[in-house]
Design a protein around this motif. Structure first.
Motif, mmCIF file in Angstrom:
data_model
loop_
_atom_site.group_PDB
_atom_site.id
_atom_site.type_symbol
_atom_site.label_atom_id
_atom_site.label_comp_id
_atom_site.label_asym_id
_atom_site.label_seq_id
_atom_site.Cartn_x
_atom_site.Cartn_y
_atom_site.Cartn_z
ATOM 1 N N ASP A 10 0.881 -1.169 0.000
ATOM 2 C CA ASP A 10 0.000 0.000 0.000
ATOM 3 C C ASP A 10 0.922 1.224 0.000
ATOM 4 O O ASP A 10 1.487 1.590 1.041
ATOM 5 C CB ASP A 10 -0.905 0.012 1.238
ATOM 6 N N ASP A 12 1.037 4.480 0.222
ATOM 7 C CA ASP A 12 0.229 5.635 0.628
ATOM 8 C C ASP A 12 1.011 6.954 0.566
ATOM 9 O O ASP A 12 0.417 8.020 0.394
ATOM 10 C CB ASP A 12 -0.298 5.428 2.049
ATOM 11 N N HIS A 80 -6.608 2.253 -4.834
ATOM 12 C CA HIS A 80 -6.562 2.443 -3.382
ATOM 13 C C HIS A 80 -7.158 3.815 -3.048
ATOM 14 O O HIS A 80 -6.677 4.511 -2.156
ATOM 15 C CB HIS A 80 -5.100 2.336 -2.934
ATOM 16 N N HIS A 84 -7.169 8.646 -0.373
ATOM 17 C CA HIS A 84 -6.884 7.751 0.749
ATOM 18 C C HIS A 84 -7.743 8.080 1.971
ATOM 19 O O HIS A 84 -7.517 7.570 3.065
ATOM 20 C CB HIS A 84 -5.398 7.747 1.117
HETATM 21 ZN ZN LIG Z 1 -3.372 2.749 2.423
#
Ligand SMILES: [Zn+2]
Length: 272
Positions: A10, A12, A80, A84
């Motif tokens: 992930d 981010d 994703h 976020h």
């Molecule tokens: Zn994430």
């Protein structure tokens, strides 16, 4: 080969820190993008192992070089969200849908293809999320934990009332490749943002010991098991973790009955 291990990231970057009070926390996101992603991609090049990256549109547009390198070096990029933001935090289906579409467009711009898989940003699904996944033709999801070592079909949210039994929702045609929280590096190895000085870091060998034990149990007890790891570059790209991950990859590569696969491959194989 009868069992699969999925290495998923992930990515981010700063999108995970936009609501953090102290600006210097964002440096963790920059560290993840500029130091850890190249380090992890080099590890994957050395070992020849593919992986799946869930990348918010915010990260793609903030760190195009790192996001482009992931794609160029042969790893799949999946949805994703754009911001976020936790999905239940949107105040309407339309607001969630706008963020959803913007995330799809960012991936299409980068890869030339729409994403086929999804992982929810922090905070779980809203009541609209399954509907949006269906509207945009997603084939699989990797958010839920209804099982731990086998994929399953995602269901509608179901109904929960205090004075009645839980009623599960109807099964959809979307495959879930589960990722239980004990396979999330962040929850075990990253300090709590609100109070980092009072939370000790976990010990990387302990975390890998748990994952190795689970892998062995899966090989002994599960048919066509799938072990999915949820990694974040700003956590998994630290040197002690990279060293443990490389040893883990080498050991799994030596197994006759287990190999690495990206999540799309596992989901397609479950469906067939
Ligand atoms: Zn994430």
């Amino acid at each position: 080969m009868s069992h699969s291990v999925c290495l998923t990231y992930d990515f981010d970057a700063v999108s995970g820190w936009t609501s953090a009070g102290m600006p210097e926390y964002r440096s963790w996101g920059v560290y993840g993008a500029e130091t850890c992603v190249p380090r992890l991609l080099d590890l994957h090049d050395r070992t020849g192992v593919s992986s799946t990256w869930f990348v918010p549109g915010h990260t793609i547009e903030s760190f195009p070089e790192a996001a482009g390198a992931i794609h160029d070096r042969g790893h799949e990029i999946q949805h994703h969200g754009w911001s976020h933001d936790p999905l239940p935090s949107f105040d309407s289906r339309d607001a969630e849908r706008r963020d959803f579409v913007r995330g799809i467009e960012a991936i299409e711009e980068l890869t030339g293809e729409p994403p086929t898989g999804f992982r929810n940003p922090a905070g779980g699904f809203s009541e609209h999320t399954v509907d949006l996944l269906r509207e945009f033709g997603f084939e699989w999801d990797s958010s839920g934990t209804e099982r731990d070592l086998r994929p399953y079909y995602l269901r509608e949210p179901g109904t929960v009332e205090h004075d009645r039994p839980y009623r599960r929702g109807d099964r959809t045609g979307i495959v879930t490749v589960p990722v239980p929280w004990h396979r999330d590096d962040w929850l075990q190895l990253f300090p709590v943002a609100s109070d980092p000085q009072f939370v000790s870091y976990g010990h990387e060998p302990d975390v890998f010991h748990r994952w190795r034990t689970e892998l062995e149990w899966m090989r002994d007890h599960v048919e066509e098991g799938v072990l999915t790891l949820l990694l974040h570059p700003q956590c998994a790209g630290r040197a002690p973790f990279v060293a443990e991950l490389e040893a883990f990859i080498e050991d799994v590569t030596d197994l006759d009955d287990t190999g690495f696969a990206d999540v799309s491959t596992v989901a397609a194989s479950f469906r067939s």
